[in-house]
Each structure stands twice: as structure tokens, then as C-alpha cells.
Motif scaffolding. Structure first.
Motif, PDB file in Angstrom:
ATOM      1  N   HIS A 126      37.417   0.055   2.589  1.00  0.00           N
ATOM      2  CA  HIS A 126      36.288   0.908   2.214  1.00  0.00           C
ATOM      3  C   HIS A 126      35.813   1.771   3.375  1.00  0.00           C
ATOM      4  O   HIS A 126      35.198   2.815   3.165  1.00  0.00           O
TER       5      HIS A 126
ATOM      6  N   SER B 282      42.903   2.094  -8.402  1.00  0.00           N
ATOM      7  CA  SER B 282      42.749   1.052  -7.394  1.00  0.00           C
ATOM      8  C   SER B 282      43.582   1.417  -6.169  1.00  0.00           C
ATOM      9  O   SER B 282      44.591   2.101  -6.254  1.00  0.00           O
ATOM     10  N   SER B 283      43.110   0.952  -5.049  1.00  0.00           N
ATOM     11  CA  SER B 283      43.757   1.237  -3.776  1.00  0.00           C
ATOM     12  C   SER B 283      43.597   0.009  -2.898  1.00  0.00           C
ATOM     13  O   SER B 283      42.618  -0.711  -3.012  1.00  0.00           O
ATOM     14  N   GLU B 284      44.566  -0.218  -2.021  1.00  0.00           N
ATOM     15  CA  GLU B 284      44.450  -1.349  -1.105  1.00  0.00           C
ATOM     16  C   GLU B 284      43.850  -0.932   0.230  1.00  0.00           C
ATOM     17  O   GLU B 284      43.792  -1.717   1.152  1.00  0.00           O
ATOM     18  N   PHE B 285      43.370   0.307   0.344  1.00  0.00           N
ATOM     19  CA  PHE B 285      42.800   0.800   1.589  1.00  0.00           C
ATOM     20  C   PHE B 285      41.394   0.260   1.800  1.00  0.00           C
ATOM     21  O   PHE B 285      40.651   0.049   0.858  1.00  0.00           O
TER      22      PHE B 285
ATOM     23  N   GLN C 201      50.278  -4.337  10.267  1.00  0.00           N
ATOM     24  CA  GLN C 201      51.290  -4.817   9.315  1.00  0.00           C
ATOM     25  C   GLN C 201      52.706  -4.551   9.818  1.00  0.00           C
ATOM     26  O   GLN C 201      53.676  -4.781   9.096  1.00  0.00           O
TER      27      GLN C 201
ATOM     28  N   THR D 227      39.609   7.900   0.000  1.00  0.00           N
ATOM     29  CA  THR D 227      40.339   6.993  -0.888  1.00  0.00           C
ATOM     30  C   THR D 227      40.732   7.707  -2.179  1.00  0.00           C
ATOM     31  O   THR D 227      41.876   7.626  -2.622  1.00  0.00           O
TER      32      THR D 227
ATOM     33  N   THR E 296      48.383   5.103  -2.667  1.00  0.00           N
ATOM     34  CA  THR E 296      47.456   4.012  -2.987  1.00  0.00           C
ATOM     35  C   THR E 296      47.815   2.715  -2.274  1.00  0.00           C
ATOM     36  O   THR E 296      47.086   1.736  -2.372  1.00  0.00           O
ATOM     37  N   THR E 297      48.953   2.710  -1.576  1.00  0.00           N
ATOM     38  CA  THR E 297      49.372   1.507  -0.860  1.00  0.00           C
ATOM     39  C   THR E 297      49.746   1.870   0.576  1.00  0.00           C
ATOM     40  O   THR E 297      50.055   3.026   0.876  1.00  0.00           O
TER      41      THR E 297
ATOM     42  N   GLU F 279      45.581  -0.246  10.581  1.00  0.00           N
ATOM     43  CA  GLU F 279      45.981  -1.246   9.588  1.00  0.00           C
ATOM     44  C   GLU F 279      47.500  -1.248   9.403  1.00  0.00           C
ATOM     45  O   GLU F 279      48.107  -2.305   9.275  1.00  0.00           O
TER      46      GLU F 279
END
Length: 64
Positions: A7, A2-5, A57, A14, A23-24, A53
């Protein structure tokens, strides 16, 4: 994996980022965009999208 990037960076980018331990968004602050571009499948578009992104943040890639 899983990744928070988003799509929008593409499945290959990814997957390859995850294979290298990214992955973060926090993990991206420990590496420069220049280094990420050396990873097969990670191109300028992915770097731009992830950079935008990160900036949203209040974060950024590590300095070169």
C-alpha cells in the motif's frame, strides 16, 4: 483489481500499474524502471519501494 504490491506505493500507482497489466512482482521483472516511470501516477518513490521488494525476493526490473 487485486495487486500484491504494498500500500505504501499509493492507490494511484497501484491502479495505474494494474491498468497497464502489472499486478505481480514477476510482471515487473519484464519491464524496466525507466519504462514504469512513464506511467502516469508512478513516481520515483513507488519505483524505489517496488525495487526494494523485488530485491528482497531476489528479483529485479528488466534492464533499460
Amino acid at each position: 483489481m487485486s495487486s500484491e504490491f504494498p500500500h505504501a506505493i499509493g492507490k494511484v500507482a497501484t491502479r495505474e500499474l494494474a491498468a497497464h497489466g502489472y499486478t505481480t512482482f514477476d510482471s515487473l521483472t519484464e519491464v524496466s524502471a525507466k519504462e514504469l516511470l512513464k506511467i502516469h501516477g508512478v513516481g520515483p518513490k513507488a519505483i524505489r519501494i517496488l525495487g526494494e521488494e523485488l530485491a528482497a525476493q531476489g528479483k529485479a526490473y528488466a534492464a533499460d
